[in-house]
Motif scaffolding. Sequence first.
Motif, PDB file in Angstrom:
ATOM      1  N   TYR A 199      30.984  24.800  47.898  1.00  0.00           N
ATOM      2  CA  TYR A 199      32.230  24.198  48.371  1.00  0.00           C
ATOM      3  C   TYR A 199      32.261  24.391  49.891  1.00  0.00           C
ATOM      4  CZ  TYR A 199      33.001  25.335  43.444  1.00  0.00           C
ATOM      5  OH  TYR A 199      32.858  25.464  42.082  1.00  0.00           O
ATOM      6  N   GLY A 200      32.194  23.260  50.654  1.00  0.00           N
ATOM      7  CA  GLY A 200      32.067  23.377  52.109  1.00  0.00           C
ATOM      8  C   GLY A 200      33.208  22.750  52.886  1.00  0.00           C
ATOM      9  N   HIS A 201      33.222  23.100  54.184  1.00  0.00           N
ATOM     10  CA  HIS A 201      34.183  22.580  55.178  1.00  0.00           C
ATOM     11  C   HIS A 201      35.614  23.077  54.949  1.00  0.00           C
ATOM     12  CE1 HIS A 201      30.821  20.129  56.269  1.00  0.00           C
ATOM     13  NE2 HIS A 201      30.953  19.236  55.267  1.00  0.00           N
ATOM     14  N   MET A 202      35.788  24.207  54.260  1.00  0.00           N
ATOM     15  CA  MET A 202      37.138  24.687  53.938  1.00  0.00           C
ATOM     16  C   MET A 202      37.819  25.281  55.169  1.00  0.00           C
ATOM     17  SD  MET A 202      36.954  26.215  50.064  1.00  0.00           S
ATOM     18  CE  MET A 202      35.757  27.490  50.395  1.00  0.00           C
ATOM     19  N   SER A 203      39.132  25.142  55.190  1.00  0.00           N
ATOM     20  CA  SER A 203      39.917  25.719  56.286  1.00  0.00           C
ATOM     21  C   SER A 203      40.146  27.209  56.090  1.00  0.00           C
ATOM     22  CB  SER A 203      41.268  25.004  56.409  1.00  0.00           C
ATOM     23  OG  SER A 203      42.017  25.144  55.199  1.00  0.00           O
ATOM     24  N   SER A 204      40.153  27.666  54.834  1.00  0.00           N
ATOM     25  CA  SER A 204      40.300  29.096  54.542  1.00  0.00           C
ATOM     26  C   SER A 204      39.632  29.418  53.217  1.00  0.00           C
ATOM     27  CB  SER A 204      41.779  29.507  54.497  1.00  0.00           C
ATOM     28  OG  SER A 204      42.452  28.857  53.429  1.00  0.00           O
ATOM     29  N   ILE A 205      39.255  30.697  53.082  1.00  0.00           N
ATOM     30  CA  ILE A 205      38.566  31.168  51.881  1.00  0.00           C
ATOM     31  C   ILE A 205      39.427  32.245  51.213  1.00  0.00           C
ATOM     32  CG2 ILE A 205      36.519  32.379  51.021  1.00  0.00           C
ATOM     33  CD1 ILE A 205      34.956  31.113  53.342  1.00  0.00           C
ATOM     34  N   ALA A 206      39.540  32.177  49.887  1.00  0.00           N
ATOM     35  CA  ALA A 206      40.420  33.095  49.156  1.00  0.00           C
ATOM     36  C   ALA A 206      39.669  34.040  48.231  1.00  0.00           C
ATOM     37  CB  ALA A 206      41.446  32.299  48.346  1.00  0.00           C
ATOM     38  N   VAL A 207      38.331  34.044  48.261  1.00  0.00           N
ATOM     39  CA  VAL A 207      37.546  34.927  47.398  1.00  0.00           C
ATOM     40  C   VAL A 207      36.506  35.658  48.238  1.00  0.00           C
ATOM     41  CG1 VAL A 207      37.860  33.564  45.290  1.00  0.00           C
ATOM     42  CG2 VAL A 207      35.970  33.015  46.860  1.00  0.00           C
ATOM     43  N   SER A 208      35.858  36.645  47.612  1.00  0.00           N
ATOM     44  CA  SER A 208      34.836  37.431  48.316  1.00  0.00           C
ATOM     45  C   SER A 208      33.601  37.563  47.440  1.00  0.00           C
ATOM     46  CB  SER A 208      35.374  38.819  48.674  1.00  0.00           C
ATOM     47  OG  SER A 208      35.829  39.497  47.507  1.00  0.00           O
ATOM     48  N   VAL A 209      32.480  37.932  48.058  1.00  0.00           N
ATOM     49  CA  VAL A 209      31.219  38.063  47.327  1.00  0.00           C
ATOM     50  C   VAL A 209      31.345  39.131  46.235  1.00  0.00           C
ATOM     51  CG1 VAL A 209      28.780  38.728  47.533  1.00  0.00           C
ATOM     52  CG2 VAL A 209      29.855  37.305  49.305  1.00  0.00           C
ATOM     53  N   GLY A 210      30.816  38.811  45.060  1.00  0.00           N
ATOM     54  CA  GLY A 210      30.871  39.719  43.920  1.00  0.00           C
ATOM     55  C   GLY A 210      32.073  39.485  43.010  1.00  0.00           C
ATOM     56  N   GLN A 211      33.020  38.693  43.467  1.00  0.00           N
ATOM     57  CA  GLN A 211      34.212  38.437  42.672  1.00  0.00           C
ATOM     58  C   GLN A 211      33.911  37.435  41.561  1.00  0.00           C
ATOM     59  OE1 GLN A 211      37.636  37.393  45.017  1.00  0.00           O
ATOM     60  NE2 GLN A 211      38.760  36.562  43.267  1.00  0.00           N
ATOM     61  N   THR A 212      34.449  37.685  40.372  1.00  0.00           N
ATOM     62  CA  THR A 212      34.308  36.723  39.279  1.00  0.00           C
ATOM     63  C   THR A 212      35.475  35.748  39.321  1.00  0.00           C
ATOM     64  OG1 THR A 212      35.476  38.179  37.739  1.00  0.00           O
ATOM     65  CG2 THR A 212      33.073  38.355  37.798  1.00  0.00           C
ATOM     66  N   VAL A 213      35.187  34.522  38.973  1.00  0.00           N
ATOM     67  CA  VAL A 213      36.213  33.478  38.993  1.00  0.00           C
ATOM     68  C   VAL A 213      36.196  32.743  37.658  1.00  0.00           C
ATOM     69  CG1 VAL A 213      36.192  33.176  41.494  1.00  0.00           C
ATOM     70  CG2 VAL A 213      34.580  31.874  40.072  1.00  0.00           C
ATOM     71  N   THR A 214      37.290  32.053  37.375  1.00  0.00           N
ATOM     72  CA  THR A 214      37.434  31.300  36.127  1.00  0.00           C
ATOM     73  C   THR A 214      37.702  29.834  36.448  1.00  0.00           C
ATOM     74  OG1 THR A 214      39.791  31.846  36.068  1.00  0.00           O
ATOM     75  CG2 THR A 214      38.294  33.301  34.868  1.00  0.00           C
ATOM     76  N   PRO A 215      37.577  28.960  35.457  1.00  0.00           N
ATOM     77  CA  PRO A 215      37.790  27.534  35.704  1.00  0.00           C
ATOM     78  C   PRO A 215      39.179  27.253  36.268  1.00  0.00           C
ATOM     79  CG  PRO A 215      36.772  27.866  33.574  1.00  0.00           C
ATOM     80  CD  PRO A 215      37.158  29.211  34.063  1.00  0.00           C
ATOM     81  N   GLY A 216      39.242  26.503  37.346  1.00  0.00           N
ATOM     82  CA  GLY A 216      40.517  26.134  37.941  1.00  0.00           C
ATOM     83  C   GLY A 216      41.093  27.166  38.891  1.00  0.00           C
ATOM     84  N   GLN A 217      40.445  28.318  39.046  1.00  0.00           N
ATOM     85  CA  GLN A 217      40.960  29.344  39.959  1.00  0.00           C
ATOM     86  C   GLN A 217      40.800  28.890  41.409  1.00  0.00           C
ATOM     87  OE1 GLN A 217      39.537  33.327  39.246  1.00  0.00           O
ATOM     88  NE2 GLN A 217      39.927  33.962  41.373  1.00  0.00           N
ATOM     89  N   GLN A 218      41.853  29.095  42.194  1.00  0.00           N
ATOM     90  CA  GLN A 218      41.786  28.700  43.605  1.00  0.00           C
ATOM     91  C   GLN A 218      40.843  29.635  44.363  1.00  0.00           C
ATOM     92  OE1 GLN A 218      45.451  27.622  45.721  1.00  0.00           O
ATOM     93  NE2 GLN A 218      44.778  28.927  47.408  1.00  0.00           N
ATOM     94  N   ILE A 219      39.921  29.020  45.117  1.00  0.00           N
ATOM     95  CA  ILE A 219      38.976  29.813  45.899  1.00  0.00           C
ATOM     96  C   ILE A 219      39.171  29.603  47.400  1.00  0.00           C
ATOM     97  CG2 ILE A 219      37.253  29.857  44.060  1.00  0.00           C
ATOM     98  CD1 ILE A 219      35.779  27.590  45.514  1.00  0.00           C
ATOM     99  N   GLY A 220      40.042  28.673  47.766  1.00  0.00           N
ATOM    100  CA  GLY A 220      40.306  28.422  49.186  1.00  0.00           C
ATOM    101  C   GLY A 220      41.069  27.119  49.374  1.00  0.00           C
ATOM    102  N   LEU A 221      41.123  26.681  50.655  1.00  0.00           N
ATOM    103  CA  LEU A 221      41.815  25.436  50.995  1.00  0.00           C
ATOM    104  C   LEU A 221      40.859  24.514  51.742  1.00  0.00           C
ATOM    105  CD1 LEU A 221      45.203  26.925  52.291  1.00  0.00           C
ATOM    106  CD2 LEU A 221      44.703  26.010  50.000  1.00  0.00           C
ATOM    107  N   SER A 222      40.992  23.231  51.470  1.00  0.00           N
ATOM    108  CA  SER A 222      40.119  22.255  52.129  1.00  0.00           C
ATOM    109  C   SER A 222      40.437  22.167  53.620  1.00  0.00           C
ATOM    110  CB  SER A 222      40.285  20.869  51.483  1.00  0.00           C
ATOM    111  OG  SER A 222      41.624  20.412  51.665  1.00  0.00           O
ATOM    112  N   GLY A 223      39.439  21.636  54.379  1.00  0.00           N
ATOM    113  CA  GLY A 223      39.646  21.530  55.828  1.00  0.00           C
ATOM    114  C   GLY A 223      38.607  20.637  56.466  1.00  0.00           C
TER     115      GLY A 223
END
Length: 260
Positions: A199-223
């Motif tokens: 996922y590229g060109h985002m204005s902000s990132i909401a996750v960090s390396v090693g974090q597990t995520v689930t379907p539909g979880q917000q990982i950042g904002l587009s930019g």
Amino acid sequence: MAFTCATGKRSTGKHRRPSRFERTTARAAGVAALTATGVIGTLAAPALAAEPAVEQTGLIPVVSVENSIADQIDAQAAAQEQAAKEAAARKKAAEEAARKKAAEKAKKEREAKERAAREAERKRLLSYVAPISGSYVSTGYKAGGAVWSSGSHTGVDFHAASGTSVHSVASGTVVEAGWGGSYGNQVVIKMNDGTYTQYGHMSSIAVSVGQTVTPGQQIGLSGATGNVTGPHLHFEARTTQEYGSDIDPVAYLRSHGVNI
């Protein structure tokens, strides 16, 4: 020669034996008199005992009848008490059975709900979603042009104004989160099926390396960070974490049930 009196009553004669009633009455009168004067002595008792009590008073048969009735009443009361105890025991047993049945029913319903919830969660964790809700592909996969250093587009662009929520398309673990050169602020996720998404060109990132995520979880904002001409989301699907292992992102999402 015999004579009758003028009244017409028959003479009893001096040798006629008194009737039982007469004897009993006379004796009772005599006892009463002696008792009143305090004269009853040792001679009176044998005389009184000589005549059976049953013939004198009839008390023993009465007492016997009364005892028999009392025994019957006691037996009936005991039977009623036993019946009441048995009825109470049956009621208690029925109530206990009903309680157990209700508890078992509630347990089965609870277990069924838990199974349904687990199954729903399992399906959710195995599901795939679009990286941006309600968007569309503005630039397709392998589109050519001088904008891309490889000569063609290695992913697809989803139309999105800056600040639009970006979601992980499925369950996985974040392996990159930060600046990615021409990709600007990017996130790379290793999916549970072994593939990778970027996922590229985002204005902000909401996750960090090693974090597990689930379907539909917000990982950042587009930019519009990195090498871009305007805000959007660059999305790639890869077979490895490295650049150049890209596969068709739309076909990838569609193969997992995402309607694009």
